[in-house]
Enzyme design. Structure first.
Site, short mmCIF file in Angstrom:
data_model
loop_
_atom_site.label_atom_id
_atom_site.label_comp_id
_atom_site.label_asym_id
_atom_site.label_seq_id
_atom_site.Cartn_x
_atom_site.Cartn_y
_atom_site.Cartn_z
N GLU A 8 0.81 -1.22 0.00
CA GLU A 8 0.00 0.00 0.00
C GLU A 8 0.84 1.27 0.00
O GLU A 8 0.75 2.08 0.92
CB GLU A 8 -0.93 0.00 1.24
CG GLU A 8 -1.87 -1.19 1.24
CD GLU A 8 -2.66 -1.31 2.54
OE1 GLU A 8 -3.81 -1.74 2.47
OE2 GLU A 8 -2.14 -0.95 3.63
N ASP A 17 -8.28 -9.79 12.15
CA ASP A 17 -8.98 -8.55 12.52
C ASP A 17 -10.41 -8.57 11.99
O ASP A 17 -11.20 -7.69 12.31
CB ASP A 17 -8.22 -7.30 12.03
CG ASP A 17 -7.91 -7.30 10.54
OD1 ASP A 17 -7.96 -8.39 9.89
OD2 ASP A 17 -7.60 -6.22 10.01
C1 ACM Z 1 -1.72 -5.37 4.54
O1 ACM Z 1 -2.76 -5.84 5.02
N1 ACM Z 1 -1.66 -4.08 4.22
C2 ACM Z 1 -0.54 -6.18 4.33
#
Ligand code: ACM
EC number: 3.2.1.52
Length: 469
Positions: free
Chosen positions: A270, A363
């Site tokens: 990202e 999560d």
């Molecule tokens: C990620 O979940 N940005 C590796």
């Protein structure tokens, strides 16, 4: 005979026999030794009415055997059933990731998690030490990383809606960091339990906390940022000046010296290119480097980090985005975005760790959101983890051999406390451990029943978990 004890992960071969070993001090009655005749990854554990013996082909396999023994003695009260176990893992990498940036977790709580990982024969703790919302590792010569970069003034409350006007904040400062001494202590604590800690310094994106501490690390040094108070992806990424590369050399060198693992994770996920597009300095660097596409700048960071780490005898692990620009052949890919990525990276010859967000992101909610504490989204039940098809495509034998293992992820945006981390980790981590170990395949019903009988061990370790339905 029926299994008198539930074991998770299930060892490859378990033969229970009549009789019990009556003892109030089982660890004292366990004899332990290496055995050259066994393969390096294998251990053999036998318990008879007169005592217990563990032998293994390596120190790592001895640790696995001790951890199985720990399960047996935690599930019994002075009267231990006789058994013969012969066991070895399918995967070398049986990992749990822990994000200590979004929420800081004190070392003692990390130790508790390490204890629980060891109990399940997991052997890698991937520590995500830096991100936009907090820099957590002491780096000599850069005191502001932890004085400034480890603290945010407040945190977003609830989900991050599209409309910034709707955001509300808790008004409570959050932060914390680990000294190098504390991290060395954790490394040793983990090592004694058969667990390697692999550190992650996420670059060149996810760097807002560092840029807040040292604006010259950014693309626009005249801009003073703060440590990020909301989640999501920051546009503020590392600049391309010599100062930045000197900084990275210092950080990666100290990290490599501190963590004995043969790998350092450099993130790579990202990384928005908007600042590089706008920055005249980035443009002129691209000319100097002979690059025509802004996206190739990230490849420069990957190669630089790999070179610095290679001097220290270490290899790079990175999230799968690094496949989109130049990268060294010996990079280990951590596949997170899609199951298809496993086929892509292995068909290009890269060693790969399965960490996909479909099955291994803890999560996500583990049951209907209406009955659960706030989580980031998604739904991944313990059954989903146990029954996951980790690669939707059939892999060739060559590709199979490039799969190093499987890892669960604990991103902590919505896990402000150790209790919440544990609740989200368990019991999904138990299912993950069984898959990573490569236990003999069982039905979901068998696993669920065995897991139910195993959960009191988590109680004995003081670990919180979501009860089974
Ligand atoms: C990620 O979940 N940005 C590796």
């Amino acid at each position: 005979m029926p299994d008198p004890l539930a074991l998770v992960p299930l060892p490859q071969s378990v033969v229970w026999s009549d009789g019990t070993w009556e003892t109030s001090a089982p660890w004292e009655g366990l004899s332990v030794g290496l055995n050259d005749a066994l393969p390096a990854t294998e251990y053999a554990l036998s318990i008879s009415p007169t005592g217990a013996a563990l032998s293994a082909g390596s120190e790592a396999a001895l640790a696995d055997g001790r951890n199985t023994f720990a399960q047996i003695v935690t599930g019994t009260n002075g009267s231990i059933p006789c058994v013969t176990i012969s066991d070895r893992p399918k995967h070398a990498w049986r990992g749990m990731h822990l994000d200590v940036s979004r929420h800081f977790l004190p070392p003692a709580e990390i130790e508790t998690l390490i204890d629980a990982m060891a109990l399940h024969r997991l052997n890698v703790l991937h520590l995500h030490l830096t991100d936009d919302q907090g820099w957590r590792i002491e780096i000599k010569g850069y005191p502001r990383l932890t004085e400034v970069g480890a603290w945010r003034e407040q945190s977003l409350v609830g989900h991050m809606g599209e409309d910034e006007e709707s955001w509300t904040f808790d008004g409570v400062p959050h932060g914390g960091s680990y000294t190098q001494e504390e991290l060395a202590g954790l490394v040793e604590y983990a090592r004694r339990r058969g667990i390697m800690i692999v550190p992650e310094v996420d670059l060149p994106g996810h760097m807002q906390a560092a840029i807040s501490a040292y604006p010259e690390l950014g693309n626009f040094p005249e801009q003073q940022l703060g440590v990020r108070e909301v989640w999501g992806i920051s546009d503020h990424v590392l600049g391309v000046s010599d100062t930045v590369f000197d900084f990275l050399r210092d950080v990666l060198t100290q990290v490599a010296d501190l963590f004995p693992a043969p790998y350092v994770h450099i993130g790579g996920d990202e990384c928005p290119r908007a600042e590089w597009e706008r920055s005249p300095a980035a443009r002129s660097r691209m000319n100097e480097w002979g690059l025509t596409r802004v996206s190739e700048i990230q490849g420069r960071f990957t190669q630089f980090a790999a070179d610095v780490l290679a001097e220290k005898g270490k290899r790079v692990i990175a999230w799968d985005e690094v496949l989109e620009s130049h990268l060294p052949d010996d990079t280990v890919i951590m596949n997170w975005r899609h199951g298809n990525g496993v086929k892509d990276s292995t068909s290009r010859g890269f060693r790969t760790i399965i960490a996909n967000n479909e099955h291994t992101y803890f999560d996500h909610y583990q049951a209907s959101p209406k009955d659960e504490p706030l989580a980031i989204g998604g739904l991944t039940t313990v059954k989903d983890v146990y029954t996951a098809k980790f690669s939707p495509h059939k892999l060739s034998e060559d590709q199979q051999t490039l799969i190093m293992g499987i890892q669960g992820q604990l991103w902590t945006e919505y896990m402000p406390t150790a209790e919440q981390v544990q609740y989200m980790a368990f019991p999904r981590m138990c299912a993950l451990a069984e898959r990573a170990w490569g236990s003999p395949e069982q039905s979901w019903e068998e696993f669920e029943e065995r897991l139910r009988a195993h959960l009191p061990r988590l109680d004995a370790f003081g670990i919180r978990y979501r009860p089974l339905d």
